[in-house]
Write an enzyme that holds these catalytic residues in place. Structure first.
Site, PDB file in Angstrom:
ATOM      1  N   LYS A  17       0.844  -1.205   0.000  1.00 56.84           N
ATOM      2  CA  LYS A  17       0.000   0.000   0.000  1.00 56.84           C
ATOM      3  C   LYS A  17       0.880   1.257   0.000  1.00 56.84           C
ATOM      4  CE  LYS A  17      -2.258  -1.183   3.768  1.00 56.84           C
ATOM      5  NZ  LYS A  17      -1.664  -2.460   4.205  1.00 56.84           N
ATOM      6  N   ARG A  91     -10.155   0.061   8.939  1.00 55.61           N
ATOM      7  CA  ARG A  91      -9.644  -1.300   8.981  1.00 55.61           C
ATOM      8  C   ARG A  91     -10.705  -2.245   9.535  1.00 55.61           C
ATOM      9  NH1 ARG A  91      -3.846  -0.690   8.898  1.00 55.61           N
ATOM     10  NH2 ARG A  91      -2.773  -2.383   9.890  1.00 55.61           N
ATOM     11  N   ARG A 130      11.936  -5.947   4.737  1.00 56.87           N
ATOM     12  CA  ARG A 130      11.488  -4.545   4.720  1.00 56.87           C
ATOM     13  C   ARG A 130      12.268  -3.676   5.711  1.00 56.87           C
ATOM     14  NH1 ARG A 130       5.197  -2.895   4.937  1.00 56.87           N
ATOM     15  NH2 ARG A 130       5.118  -3.698   7.075  1.00 56.87           N
ATOM     16  N   ARG A 163      10.680  -2.306  11.534  1.00 57.72           N
ATOM     17  CA  ARG A 163       9.510  -2.071  12.364  1.00 57.72           C
ATOM     18  C   ARG A 163       9.423  -3.165  13.427  1.00 57.72           C
ATOM     19  NH1 ARG A 163       4.333  -0.846   8.622  1.00 57.72           N
ATOM     20  NH2 ARG A 163       3.429  -2.149  10.248  1.00 57.72           N
ATOM     21  N   ARG A 174      -1.039 -10.541  12.364  1.00 56.13           N
ATOM     22  CA  ARG A 174      -1.580  -9.432  11.574  1.00 56.13           C
ATOM     23  C   ARG A 174      -2.306  -9.938  10.336  1.00 56.13           C
ATOM     24  NH1 ARG A 174       3.754  -6.288  10.782  1.00 56.13           N
ATOM     25  NH2 ARG A 174       2.588  -4.706   9.644  1.00 56.13           N
TER      26      ARG A 174
HETATM   27  P1  AMP Z   1       0.193  -0.552   9.283  1.00 56.23           P
HETATM   28  O1  AMP Z   1       1.381   0.334   9.137  1.00 56.23           O
HETATM   29  O2  AMP Z   1      -1.003  -0.048   8.513  1.00 56.23           O
HETATM   30  O3  AMP Z   1       0.517  -2.006   8.990  1.00 56.23           O
HETATM   31  O4  AMP Z   1      -0.240  -0.472  10.822  1.00 56.23           O
HETATM   32  C1  AMP Z   1       0.615  -0.921  11.846  1.00 56.23           C
HETATM   33  C2  AMP Z   1      -0.179  -1.225  13.099  1.00 56.23           C
HETATM   34  O5  AMP Z   1      -0.860  -0.041  13.548  1.00 56.23           O
HETATM   35  C3  AMP Z   1      -1.293  -2.237  12.895  1.00 56.23           C
HETATM   36  O6  AMP Z   1      -0.834  -3.577  12.999  1.00 56.23           O
HETATM   37  C4  AMP Z   1      -2.246  -1.869  14.033  1.00 56.23           C
HETATM   38  O7  AMP Z   1      -1.763  -2.335  15.268  1.00 56.23           O
HETATM   39  C5  AMP Z   1      -2.156  -0.352  14.057  1.00 56.23           C
HETATM   40  N1  AMP Z   1      -3.164   0.245  13.146  1.00 56.23           N
HETATM   41  C6  AMP Z   1      -2.936   0.949  11.989  1.00 56.23           C
HETATM   42  N2  AMP Z   1      -4.091   1.341  11.425  1.00 56.23           N
HETATM   43  C7  AMP Z   1      -5.084   0.891  12.232  1.00 56.23           C
HETATM   44  C8  AMP Z   1      -6.506   0.954  12.173  1.00 56.23           C
HETATM   45  N3  AMP Z   1      -7.155   1.566  11.174  1.00 56.23           N
HETATM   46  N4  AMP Z   1      -7.210   0.359  13.178  1.00 56.23           N
HETATM   47  C9  AMP Z   1      -6.595  -0.243  14.205  1.00 56.23           C
HETATM   48  N5  AMP Z   1      -5.255  -0.366  14.305  1.00 56.23           N
HETATM   49  C10 AMP Z   1      -4.486   0.202  13.340  1.00 56.23           C
END
Ligand code: AMP
Length: 222
Positions: A17, A91, A130, A163, A174
């Protein structure tokens, strides 16, 4: 004249993304974009109260509470103009409902939802390779998008890091969480006739299809 684009990019972690968003910003420099994960990582870096709370969830690969992330994303959205990309939010079904309730009265609801469908095996190997520049959210990969200087961000020269949730165990959680929570979310957008899925195992394959879908949407009569 092209219509405004209000795009939600859906896809499991590691689906690309962020990479696709970077490519889109090159084509459409006026687009605004917000990544909910980047907002949270910024809070964690700055040691804020929100960051401390969020990191408990993120480390385990769990979602943070709906109200928390919704407030944070709406704050960003309120500063945006007409065209934007959302990455990582909504999400969950609840988040999608909240977002719709917020945007509908403003006549600015999401116009297109694109799900990036990438095989789990590709995702797992991408995540292992990554690297991320935390302040900007720019990501790199040891194989297909290496930084110009190993270990450093191309633009700022600052160090790249791993990360904390890019490890095998958190990734498995995840991916599972993604599948469970996005099924109703996808149905929500399917019912509105705005969900498109693009399958592929490289961002170079996915990007031209994504671009076509966006251009087609932006040429539709309002
Ligand atoms: P991402 O970078 O989008 O993979 O997000 C990393 C982490 O942030 C996720 O695994 C969640 O723990 C948290 N997170 C990000 N966006 C959301 C969302 N819309 N709702 C809930 N948790 C989120």
């Amino acid at each position: 004249m092209l219509n405004p684009i209000r795009l939600l990019l859906l896809g499991p972690p590691g689906a690309g993304k962020g990479t696709q968003t970077t490519k889109l910003l090159k084509q459409f420099p006026n687009l605004k974009t917000v990544s909910s994960g980047d907002i949270l990582r910024q809070h964690i870096r700055n040691g804020t109260r929100i960051g401390v709370l969020a990191s408990q969830f993120i480390k385990q690969g769990k979602l943070v509470p709906d109200e928390l992330i919704t407030k944070l994303v709406f704050k960003h959205l309120s500063t945006f103009n007409d065209s934007w990309i959302l990455d990582g939010f909504p999400r969950t079904f609840i988040q999608a409902q909240n977002l719709s309730q917020y945007l509908n009265p403003l006549n600015r609801d999401i116009s297109l939802v694109i799900e990036l469908d990438v095989p789990d095996s590709v995702i797992m190997s991408r995540i292992e390779e990554r690297w991320v520049h935390l302040p900007s959210g720019r990501t790199y990969n040891d194989t297909y998008s290496k930084p110009k200087v190993p270990g450093l961000d191309d633009i700022t020269g600052e160090p790249l890091v791993k990360r904390s949730d890019d490890n095998k165990l958190a990734m498995q959680t995840r991916l599972k969480e993604y599948k469970t929570t996005t099924a109703p979310l996808k149905q929500f957008y399917k019912d509105r006739g705005i969900l498109t899925t693009i399958s592929g195992d490289s961002s170079d394959v996915i990007f031209p299809i994504l671009l076509d879908a966006i251009l087609e949407k932006s040429r539709e009569a309002l």
